[in-house]
Scaffold this active site. Structure first.
Site: not given
Length: 227
Positions: A14, A16, A185
């Site tokens: 991922d 961001d 996250d």
């Protein structure tokens, strides 16, 4: 009979808050505001959308449709040039050193590394080039003869859409999910974390942190870059 090609190992990242310490959209808004290219109302609206996203209250598909319509009539080449310039100012300083180390470690192991993000390739291309990553799975804006139509290609690369695009890559590259890694996250990526053999949680949101403790998944806390 010819021997079957052995299954490969993939490492999915991922972007961001996983590779980048900032949300890429928010970082771009800050730079554009500082340049005087957008007003404070646009910044507030963008921050509000990001907050709703973090609270899992944002209708991502409707939000993408609304934002992609603003690109109608713009050229892909001009957008790519602008994004490459913004990357140097807005995103390059926010790359987690530990994330970059993990990307380069996987590349060194011969793993197939892919960035997997709801952002578009115009955000991700400069980052992928910097990291030496060749595979991008992202939200795609429809374009005809190099000009955006204002529509988004479905499915967008978010939630179940991420799984859809990763499945295409898995089939094409003969990846073995049981030996693959995924770094994220966000709790929104839980379906994908459940698929891979090596889920890695990075600077998680509270819901994902709780889930990681329950599942005994490794959790890493990357330090914000100081450059």
């Amino acid at each position: 009979m010819p021997r079957a090609r052995p299954a490969n190992i993939g490492a999915f990242f991922d972007v961001d808050k996983t590779i980048l310490a900032e949300n890429s959209g928010t970082a771009y808004l800050k730079v554009l505001y500082e340049r005087g290219e957008i007003d404070w109302k646009t910044v507030v609206a963008g921050l509000g959308s990001y907050l709703r996203y973090k609270l899992n209250l944002l209708d991502i598909e409707r939000w993408m449709e609304r934002n992609s319509s603003a690109f109608a009539g713009r050229s892909e080449s001009a957008t790519s040039s602008e994004a490459a310039e913004l990357f140097q100012t807005a995103l390059l300083p926010s790359i987690y050193p530990e994330a970059e180390e993990r990307v380069r470690w996987h590349l060194g192991q011969g793993h197939l590394v892919a960035l997997v993000s709801g952002s578009t390739k115009f955000v991700l291309d400069p980052l992928a080039e910097h990291l030496g990553v060749k595979h991008l799975l992202c939200t795609q804006l429809e374009a005809i003869e190099g000009v955006f139509t204002g529509r988004v290609v479905r499915p967008i690369c978010f939630g179940e859409g991420k799984i859809y695009w990763i499945q295409q890559l898995i089939e094409r590259e003969l990846l073995d999910l049981a030996r693959c890694w995924f770094y994220t996250d966000s709790i929104t990526d839980l379906p994908l974390l459940d698929l891979v053999g090596h889920p890695v949680i990075v600077n998680p949101d509270p819901l994902l942190y709780r889930k990681a403790l329950q599942r005994h998944w490794p959790v890493r806390f990357f330090q914000r870059p100081t450059r």
